[in-house]
Enzyme design. Structure first.
Site, PDB file in Angstrom:
ATOM      1  N   ASP A 218      -9.128   3.590  -2.374  1.00  0.00           N
ATOM      2  CA  ASP A 218      -9.891   3.854  -1.195  1.00  0.00           C
ATOM      3  C   ASP A 218     -11.255   4.555  -1.635  1.00  0.00           C
ATOM      4  O   ASP A 218     -11.604   5.505  -1.761  1.00  0.00           O
ATOM      5  CB  ASP A 218      -9.238   4.998  -0.460  1.00  0.00           C
TER       6      ASP A 218
ATOM      7  N   ASP B  99       0.901  -1.186  -0.094  1.00  0.00           N
ATOM      8  CA  ASP B  99       0.015  -0.031  -0.073  1.00  0.00           C
ATOM      9  C   ASP B  99       0.925   1.189   0.005  1.00  0.00           C
ATOM     10  O   ASP B  99       2.025   1.272   0.020  1.00  0.00           O
ATOM     11  CB  ASP B  99      -1.004  -0.210   1.273  1.00  0.00           C
TER      12      ASP B  99
ATOM     13  N   GLU C 190       2.813   4.958  -3.922  1.00  0.00           N
ATOM     14  CA  GLU C 190       2.748   5.768  -5.160  1.00  0.00           C
ATOM     15  C   GLU C 190       4.181   6.577  -5.527  1.00  0.00           C
ATOM     16  O   GLU C 190       4.356   7.070  -6.729  1.00  0.00           O
ATOM     17  CB  GLU C 190       1.625   6.980  -5.067  1.00  0.00           C
TER      18      GLU C 190
END
Length: 929
Positions: free
Chosen positions: A596, A520, A523
């Site tokens: 999300d 997670d 990015e």
């Protein structure tokens, strides 16, 4: 005293972090840049058609490629005062690969000593693809229209040619001597900002919301137009929460005023209809049109990208005369940095395009069988007692599941590869208890490393110099879940290898072979960074700026995690790693989810085009958080989401820590029953899904597909993204509104369709308004299809390994059908050596025949199975048979009449061959008598 001081410091850090997070936990438009706040995008959008004055000179064949220099045309007076910096040549190379794939590269001339080498993205293109290069020996010339100079023409394959037009500069692919397919710079919008040495007075800094980007090399953006001919729609360029068919962003009557943004960002509660960039970026676009054909374009570039889809009439003021009257869709591509490294795909069919693109970036990895089943996740299961309770409740309520997930709270203070010794004191025993039931566990590992001198990972990374640097050359220090954090330089292969080693059983203490991984925040997410990510002027190996590789950072972390699990198992076991960030090629390393999302009906609706777009971009193993990550879904929404999510390639329930608990048994007996039925449907269809994952692994064609991929000439399917195909044989229509009692379902094609649950028959080529109940969403088997199932309900997929199969034979009007079954050991790489069973089933002339599909690879290994076929259901058989003859054993099997599903709640009676007890491994024929 030291302990008190540490506690005080920790409290202060948490308070500061809370302040930082206050603006992160919901999406706010002004926290992220729009095009007008992004100088390279604003400059590019202000250019008019015909802006480009480049022409191709010194065209030749060199090293098997067509090469040229691109130089601006001098004015009529040949002005000697023209700025020399503006006439440095760009170097063009055009190469050809098998299947008619064209690669076009344009870069600065290294002989002219630019201030630095522009970044080319490594480790995405397959080495084996490069080996398919066709060595050019010659090219022909042709004068096009009223051009002042000839164009260079290169033969591709199968009747296609690539054309380099010299003046005006343009590159396009056409059918041999005929219609164009796809082109670059047809409108003269090409621009390449070359690197310059900074002079006195140059002010290259950019600021946004208090963050300053030093931009030491100044403007370095690239932009150009790309046109798709014979196109009615274009698709691709994930990730955006938008429709499958991309909407126009410029021109009269536009839907969006912003371009589609490709810039990997941590976006909480993203909007459901927006061109705004999300967690991943794949600069790939496909077109499709009435002819049933299409084309594709891919730009290998990891910098921020903005892409306009140009609506009809966007160039009304242009005086550019195009050489073709073909229908087309124009697009405009803008990137902050990098080089031109582009690929043209000629198709012509949708599946051809996927095969061509994935031959460049890789086929999807073959997952372990357990990973294709249901996953249960929450941020966070509190402790070992909570894990054991949730696990036992699934058994108590007869709901199968395969994987239980742990989020960041399971660690020791957000230090990855650790366990909270109070909450999870016996992690190995916890995993072994799950494994005893055939279940697995997934834990989270994010890229940020807590800056704590007592944490061995941080200490080692600091000593080795493994962190990304800031613009001043110091280890970059940003804020994420642990507080002060640094980030490994994933561009560096040595550092990736170091990260991979951390997944070993020796280094990841408390892990077992049944533990897998979730990436997670990759990015990368930086709570106090510009746009919640790393500064663009941060530095990587070789002086590469973060702006140049931003979109590929998460891809490299995903790669390292996947490689780590392979190394952990000595190369014998397939990994499972879920990643939020992604790039082209991510399909080789694992699964992706849509991030999300929120518990509302619009987010349920948009999950379908998002997953379909990922599949079109090579990432077949994708899903969305069932139920919505944020918020508390009403029971009806949750049930409908499970009913749809059961058909996602990646099927996981997940929720934020601030939501109410939402395990399937917490919403009343009736809702528990409905959710159980949805999950059971997925487990019943696992043999079909696993076969489709193998098809994706071999061909690149995704598990779930847009309707037009299977019906490419049916215009009614081109913009339909409320329904989708699972493989070629199953159509699923979601229910996206509250208290819906009817659903409008379009069933394409000329063949019939069978209701998946009842077997009721519908003719294709029509839209039906169907009554729907709370029990299921509409799903249909295409006539002419054979689907394999496993009908016995178990606790997990692992416990289904030796269960018998059911074949559902959905006959067409010619009383024919066919399908496939793929089986291997479900976990190892032995399938790559031919250790699998692959059967083709054909029903024709009243006979069902099983035929072996032999291995295409080395075929050195073998796989055997004792599984039998216990039931064959015939849908649409024209007669009422009584018996079946099995050859070559000459045995007879009884035929009875019953419902399509084992659970006889409703449905018509169909002929069922009972207990033929024939092995899935053998060649046999069943004659219906």
């Amino acid at each position: 005293m030291k302990t008190q001081m540490r506690n005080l410091i920790s409290l202060l850090l948490l308070l500061l972090l809370g302040l930082q997070l206050s603006s992160v936990f919901s999406w706010k438009r002004d926290e992220f840049r729009n095009c007008n706040q992004t100088p390279f995008c604003k400059r590019a959008r202000n250019r008019k058609p015909g802006f480009c004055t480049l022409e191709a000179q010194e065209v030749a064949i060199s090293d098997g490629e067509l090469t040229a220099k691109l130089l601006p045309k001098r004015n009529q007076e040949n002005n000697p005062d023209q700025d020399e910096e503006q006439i440095k040549p760009l170097i063009l190379s055009l190469s050809v690969y098998q299947e008619g794939i064209v690669r076009l590269k344009i870069d600065e001339d290294p002989k002219l000593d630019p201030p630095k080498k522009r970044f080319e993205v490594p480790d995405v293109i397959l080495p084996e693809f490069l080996n398919t290069k066709i060595w050019l020996q010659r090219y022909s010339t042709e004068t096009i229209g009223g051009d002042a100079s000839p164009s260079s023409v290169v033969y591709l394959s199968d009747g296609y040619e690539a054309v380099l037009r010299h003046d005006p500069f343009e590159v396009y692919v056409r059918e041999k001597g005929g219609n164009r397919v796809v082109s670059l710079n047809s409108h003269g919008l090409f621009d390449f900002e070359q690197l310059r040495a900074k002079k006195e007075g140059d002010d290259w800094e950019e600021s946004f919301r208090g963050h300053t980007d030093t931009r030491p090399y100044g403007p370095q953006s690239i932009s150009f137009d790309v046109s798709f001919y014979g196109a009615d729609f274009v698709y691709g360029i994930p990730e955006h929460a938008s429709s499958l068919a991309l909407k126009p962003t410029r021109g009269p009557g536009i839907d969006y005023s912003e371009p589609y943004r490709l810039f990997n960002l941590d976006v909480f509660e993203y909007l459901h209809d927006s061109p705004f960039g999300l967690y991943g970026s794949i600069p790939l676009m496909f077109s499709h049109g009435k002819s049933g054909g299409g084309s594709g374009f891919f730009w290998l570039n990891a910098a921020e990208m903005q892409i306009d889809v140009l609506g009809s009439g966007w160039d009304a003021d242009s005086d550019i005369s195009l050489p073709s009257s073909q229908s087309r869709i124009d697009t405009f591509w803008m990137s902050e940095a990098g080089i031109v490294d582009t690929f043209f795909f000629v198709g012509p069919g949708p599946k051809d395009l996927l095969r061509q693109y994935t031959s460049v970036t890789g086929r999807p990895a073959m997952p372990q069988l357990f990973a294709t089943a249901y996953h249960q996740c929450r941020w966070n299961y509190r402790d070992e007692e909570d894990v054991e309770n949730v696990d036992s409740k699934f058994d108590e309520h007869d709901i199968p599941y395969d994987v239980l997930w742990l989020d960041i709270e399971h660690t020791d203070g957000k230090r990855y590869f650790t366990w909270d010794s109070v909450l999870f004191p016996h992690p190995e025993e916890m995993q072994r208890k799950l494994a005893a039931k055939g279940r697995h566990m997934v834990t989270i590992v994010d890229p940020h490393i807590k800056r704590d001198e007592s944490f061995h990972l941080h200490k080692e990374a600091t000593q080795k110099g493994y962190y990304v640097k800031d613009a001043s050359g110091n280890d970059y220090d940003g804020w994420c879940w642990p507080g002060s954090s640094s980030y490994p330089d994933m561009l560096n292969r040595e550092i990736r290898s170091w990260c991979s080693e951390k997944f070993s059983f020796e280094n990841y203490v408390g892990s077992t072979p049944s533990l897998f991984i979730w990436n997670d925040m990759n990015e990368p997410s930086v709570f106090n960074g510009p746009e919640v990510t790393m500064p663009r002027d941060a530095l990587h190996e070789g002086g590469v700026e973060h702006r140049e590789l931003h979109n590929v950072y998460g891809y490299y972390f995903h790669m390292a995690s996947s490689d780590g699990l392979v190394k952990r198992g000595d190369g014998k076991e397939r990994p499972f790693v879920l990643s939020r960030a992604f790039f082209a090629g991510s399909q080789r390393h694992g699964a992706v989810w849509t991030g999300d999302n929120t518990a509302d009906w619009d987010q349920l609706r948009v999950s379908v085009p998002m997953i379909l777009t990922l599949g079109l971009s090579g990432i077949s193993f994708a899903g969305a958080d069932v139920g919505g990550f944020f918020g508390n879904p009403e029971p009806e929404l949750l049930v409908r989401w499970y009913q749809l999510g059961a058909y996602y390639p990646f099927f996981r329930g997940h929720a934020h820590q601030d939501t109410k608990r939402r395990e399937p048994w917490l919403f009343g007996e009736r809702n528990t029953e409905l959710i159980r039925d949805a999950i059971h449907m997925r487990y019943m269809l696992l043999p079909y899904y696993y076969t489709l994952f193998r098809e994706a692994n071999v061909t690149g064609v995704p598990v779930v597909r847009p309707l037009w991929m299977e019906f490419p000439s049916d215009e009614a399917t081109f913009s339909n993204d409320e329904a989708f195909m699972v493989g070629s044989g199953l159509l699923v229509q979601g229910v996206y509104t509250e208290r819906a009692r009817h659903a409008s379902v379009y069933l394409p094609g000329k063949q019939s369709w069978y209701d998946l649950r009842t077997g009721a028959v519908y003719k294709g080529g029509k839209t039906y308004k169907l009554d729907i109940s709370e029990e299921c969403i509409p799903a249909f088997l295409k006539a002419g299809t054979i689907i394999p199932r496993k009908d016995r309900f178990r606790r997990s997929s692992t416990q289904m390994t030796n269960d018998p199969y059911t074949l559902v034979v959905a006959l067409n009007s010619s009383q024919e059908a066919e399908g496939e079954l793929y089986v291997d050991d479900g976990k190892s790489f032995q399938f790559e050596q031919g250790a699998y069973i692959h059967r083709r089933f054909i029903f024709k002339d009243g006979k069902l025949t099983s035929i072996n599909i032999p291995p295409t690879g080395p075929g050195k290994a073998r796989f055997s199975s004792e599984c039998m076929i216990e039931r064959i259901i015939l849908l649409g058989y024209s007669a009422k048979p009584k018996n079946a003859l099995i050859e070559p054993s000459k045995r007879q099997a009884e035929i009875e009449y019953g419902p399509l599903l084992v659970k006889p709640t409703q449905g018509l009676a169909f002929a069922t061959v009972r207990k033929p007890n024939i092995p899935i491994t053998g060649d046999w024929t069943i004659k219906i008598l």
